[in-house]
Design an enzyme around this catalytic site. Structure first.
Site, PDB file in Angstrom:
ATOM      1  N   CYS A   2       0.841  -1.181   0.000  1.00 29.24           N
ATOM      2  CA  CYS A   2       0.000   0.000   0.000  1.00 29.24           C
ATOM      3  C   CYS A   2       0.880   1.236   0.000  1.00 29.24           C
ATOM      4  O   CYS A   2       2.061   1.171  -0.289  1.00 29.24           O
ATOM      5  CB  CYS A   2      -0.901  -0.007   1.243  1.00 29.24           C
ATOM      6  SG  CYS A   2      -1.789  -1.565   1.495  1.00 29.24           S
ATOM      7  N   ARG A  47      -4.865   1.457  -0.087  1.00 25.08           N
ATOM      8  CA  ARG A  47      -4.691   0.009   0.038  1.00 25.08           C
ATOM      9  C   ARG A  47      -4.724  -0.720  -1.300  1.00 25.08           C
ATOM     10  O   ARG A  47      -5.598  -0.472  -2.131  1.00 25.08           O
ATOM     11  CB  ARG A  47      -5.783  -0.587   0.943  1.00 25.08           C
ATOM     12  CG  ARG A  47      -5.586  -2.085   1.202  1.00 25.08           C
ATOM     13  CD  ARG A  47      -6.718  -2.689   1.992  1.00 25.08           C
ATOM     14  NE  ARG A  47      -6.437  -4.061   2.365  1.00 25.08           N
ATOM     15  CZ  ARG A  47      -7.329  -4.935   2.787  1.00 25.08           C
ATOM     16  NH1 ARG A  47      -8.602  -4.580   2.907  1.00 25.08           N
ATOM     17  NH2 ARG A  47      -6.985  -6.165   3.099  1.00 25.08           N
ATOM     18  N   ILE A  50      -4.045  -7.581  -0.643  1.00 24.63           N
ATOM     19  CA  ILE A  50      -3.265  -8.785  -0.916  1.00 24.63           C
ATOM     20  C   ILE A  50      -3.631  -9.898   0.071  1.00 24.63           C
ATOM     21  O   ILE A  50      -3.868 -11.035  -0.307  1.00 24.63           O
ATOM     22  CB  ILE A  50      -1.747  -8.507  -0.809  1.00 24.63           C
ATOM     23  CG1 ILE A  50      -1.341  -7.368  -1.760  1.00 24.63           C
ATOM     24  CG2 ILE A  50      -0.953  -9.772  -1.070  1.00 24.63           C
ATOM     25  CD1 ILE A  50      -1.470  -7.681  -3.222  1.00 24.63           C
ATOM     26  N   ILE A  51      -3.645  -9.564   1.374  1.00 23.30           N
ATOM     27  CA  ILE A  51      -3.987 -10.511   2.428  1.00 23.30           C
ATOM     28  C   ILE A  51      -5.229 -10.006   3.149  1.00 23.30           C
ATOM     29  O   ILE A  51      -5.308  -8.823   3.505  1.00 23.30           O
ATOM     30  CB  ILE A  51      -2.823 -10.679   3.429  1.00 23.30           C
ATOM     31  CG1 ILE A  51      -1.619 -11.320   2.731  1.00 23.30           C
ATOM     32  CG2 ILE A  51      -3.244 -11.512   4.633  1.00 23.30           C
ATOM     33  CD1 ILE A  51      -0.377 -11.422   3.592  1.00 23.30           C
ATOM     34  N   GLY A  74       3.694  -2.699   3.154  1.00 18.67           N
ATOM     35  CA  GLY A  74       4.586  -3.846   3.067  1.00 18.67           C
ATOM     36  C   GLY A  74       3.904  -5.148   3.403  1.00 18.67           C
ATOM     37  O   GLY A  74       2.678  -5.273   3.322  1.00 18.67           O
ATOM     38  N   SER A 354      10.717 -11.272  -7.374  1.00 17.28           N
ATOM     39  CA  SER A 354      11.817 -10.678  -8.133  1.00 17.28           C
ATOM     40  C   SER A 354      13.135 -10.995  -7.444  1.00 17.28           C
ATOM     41  O   SER A 354      13.179 -11.217  -6.228  1.00 17.28           O
ATOM     42  CB  SER A 354      11.612  -9.166  -8.257  1.00 17.28           C
ATOM     43  OG  SER A 354      12.545  -8.598  -9.148  1.00 17.28           O
ATOM     44  N   GLY A 355      14.232 -10.997  -8.221  1.00 15.91           N
ATOM     45  CA  GLY A 355      15.509 -11.503  -7.728  1.00 15.91           C
ATOM     46  C   GLY A 355      16.448 -10.496  -7.118  1.00 15.91           C
ATOM     47  O   GLY A 355      17.632 -10.799  -6.919  1.00 15.91           O
TER      48      GLY A 355
END
Length: 619
Positions: A2, A47, A50-51, A74, A354-355
């Protein structure tokens, strides 16, 4: 994932100001919004669900007696473990969000909460009764947190642009940051290009009470190298810790996908995550595309790959908008490619793996091999090497074979290495193009970092410097801003608390064996994916800037910027024009003259400056 913004201080129309601030970051959270306003503080939240997708998880969130209020950006990956512990201690939860574990955790443990968190985060908690603010940022700096104090007001938020619309914020360009930007291609300090605006460093928190702000560090990387097991055991441990991290990073109530290049980092994550979709971008200039390799790898592990070819027109035409989303100029050409990669992924999912961070933790940059190579030359006494380096810098034409080698080895590591980014402009070169000279010095920025790792081996020193400069101010900055510009959450499993705890113990021989890098990590990857990918040499994101700048239409576009009113304010424009012309024609050294990185660094700054301080505006 967010975004939040807010302020502490007196203002007549508090809600109007907060609403305007929130509107500037709507891209970070288009699903819902929330506000908290009292006589002292105003907290705003956007917002991206995601969860716990229900509205119960909306922020701001409160503790049981509503004496404290939270806004948070986060993900906390160990929130279920924390939640259970807090319930056992008597706390009452009304949602299943990770956010609520923070507010109750702060009630229980106070400032020590941050030491218990596994995740990426930036958050603030306002204690209503005590009129005290607590703000924290994760140990790596994955999530941004900016603050400013001016006109009896404290500003805080996920993006600087949210401050600009507040009536008490004074937008002033910080010219002092320009010199170091030219060398690093980003602002390498906690200062920003907006005077009086700072970013909270990774692994820090601050408290604000009664007009006083106090910053505290809670995490310090400590590369001990004390891993006492065999290489085979190290490979097994890499595999175990990465599998655990990827599993944690896949916790979500929505689909999780993955970015995919042709390298080992994203490929290994993709395999471990067993995602359904992967996303790749590239260009149509042959070697500037990883699309074919990515598609072949995805097919080898039976995964879908969506790829986009970025045209030069859309790349260049997007620059102003991308600088707006970035808040500050980062002259890494990959940032623009990352914007298009994020945009493609956001058409299908809300979360990607992502790496980022693999190179800093496991020793992945090719430059880390340098201290182990040419050891015979390095035995030449330093005074002699210094003379050879200066002769090379001042007497040999740019592009002459061996010039860069002599210049680098004519300096100590502490003098020559200041980030994985190449030295875009030396201090002498920056002073030549700047009307007001170049300051602060590079070593003023790097010396405090090197001082904290005295006695460590060269590779560990380089890792430490990169974690504090390149990773934070380039890699993670563009990762967050380009993802959130498209309302996409980017998760980075290599930058995990447990992975860090393990990586710190690896000896150099399990990280770098010149010319090989990330030795233990590649060993683990090779057990799971094809050798061609697991052992592929580290490459930067290939962008054809050098080629484009030789084309008339882009040469002309840059030439106009280099002779503009904005350029005249800061630069000796005749020097800029010569850089550009020499690059286009190949003059001055040989036909391989390549000034593209220097040109791009200045040009991106000018595009950014025009957007925020020129006539284009900030909307």
């Amino acid at each position: 994932m967010c975004g939040f913004t807010g302020f502490i201080g007196q203002l007549d129309d508090r809600e109007g100001a907060l609403t305007a601030m929130m509107d500037t970051i709507i891209h970070r959270g288009p699903d819902s919004e929330g506000k908290y306003i009292d006589n002292d503080a105003a907290l705003g939240f956007r917002r991206l669900s995601i969860i716990d997708l229900s509205s119960i998880g909306d922020q701001p969130l409160y503790n049981e007696d509503k004496s404290k209020v939270l806004v948070f950006n986060g993900e906390i990956y160990n929130y279920q473990e924390l939640r259970q512990e807090l319930i056992e201690k008597g706390h009452t939860f009304i949602s299943n969000t990770d956010s609520e574990a923070l507010i109750h955790g702060f009630e229980e443990w106070g400032e020590k909460l941050v030491e218990r968190l596994r995740g990426m985060f930036a958050f603030v908690i306002w204690d209503i009764g005590k009129k005290k603010l607590f703000a924290a940022r994760d140990m790596f700096g994955i999530k941004p947190l900016y603050y400013a104090q001016m006109n009896d007001t404290l500003f805080f938020g996920s993006e600087i642009k949210s401050f600009l619309v507040h009536p008490k914020f004074e937008k002033v360009f910080n010219e002092e940051a320009l010199g170091s930007y030219l060398s690093f291609q980003f602002v390498p300090t906690d200062e920003t290009f907006f005077k009086g605006v700072f970013c909270l460093p990774p692994g820090h928190y601050f408290t604000y009470e009664g007009g006083s702000l106090k910053i505290t560090r809670y995490f310090e990387p400590n590369f001990t190298g004390d891993y006492g097991k065999s290489f085979a055991e190290a490979v097994e441990d890499v595999e175990a810790v990465m599998k655990d991290s990827v599993d944690m990073h896949k916790i979500s109530d929505v689909e999780v996908a993955s970015y995919l290049s042709s390298g080992v980092d994203s490929s290994y994550l993709t395999y471990l995550g067993q995602v359904d979709r992967t996303f790749t971008v590239g260009f149509d200039e042959g070697k500037y595309s990883e699309i074919q390799d990515a598609k072949e790898f995805a097919a080898s592990i039976h995964m879908k790959n969506d790829a986009k070819v970025i045209t030069s027109e859309e790349y260049w035409d997007s620059l102003s908008d991308i600088q707006y989303y970035m808040d500050e100029p980062v002259a890494d050409p990959a940032a623009i490619a990352l914007f298009f990669l994020s945009r493609e992924a956001a058409k299908h999912v809300k979360v990607v793996l992502s790496g980022e961070g693999s190179d800093e933790l496991f020793g992945g940059y090719n430059i880390y091999c340098e201290p182990m190579e040419h050891t015979g030359f390095d035995r030449i006494p330093m005074p002699v090497r210094r003379i050879l380096g200066r002769l090379a810098e001042y007497c040999l034409p740019r592009g002459t074979k061996g010039r860069g080698f002599l210049m680098r080895h004519g300096k100590t590591l502490e003098e020559r290495y200041f980030a994985n980014a190449t030295n875009i402009f030396t201090e002498r070169e920056a002073a030549k193009i700047l009307k007001k000279g170049c300051k602060p010095s590079i070593q003023k920025i790097t010396k405090p970092l090197y001082d904290r790792v005295k006695g460590k081996d060269p590779v560990t020193k380089m890792q430490y410097v990169d974690m504090h400069l390149w990773l934070v101010h380039d890699i993670l900055m563009k990762g967050d801003k380009m993802g959130m510009a498209n309302s996409l959450e980017v998760r980075v499993p290599f930058l995990d608390k447990k992975v860090m705890e393990f990586a710190q113990t690896l000896p150099v021989k399990y990280k770098v064996q010149a010319p090989r890098t990330k030795v233990a990590l590649r060993g683990a990857a090779e057990k799971a994916i094809r050798r061609k990918t697991a052992q592929k040499k580290k490459l930067g994101f290939p962008i054809p800037i050098r080629v484009w700048l030789k084309e008339d239409k882009y040469y002309t576009r840059v030439k106009e910027a280099f002779t503009s009113e904005s350029a005249e304010k800061f630069f000796n424009t005749n020097v800029l024009a010569k850089l550009l012309d020499d690059h286009k024609t190949g003059r001055n050294a040989n036909e391989k003259t390549d000034n593209s990185r220097k040109i791009w660094t200045v040009y991106i700054f000018l595009v950014w400056y025009e957007r925020f301080f020129g006539t284009v505006g900030t909307g």
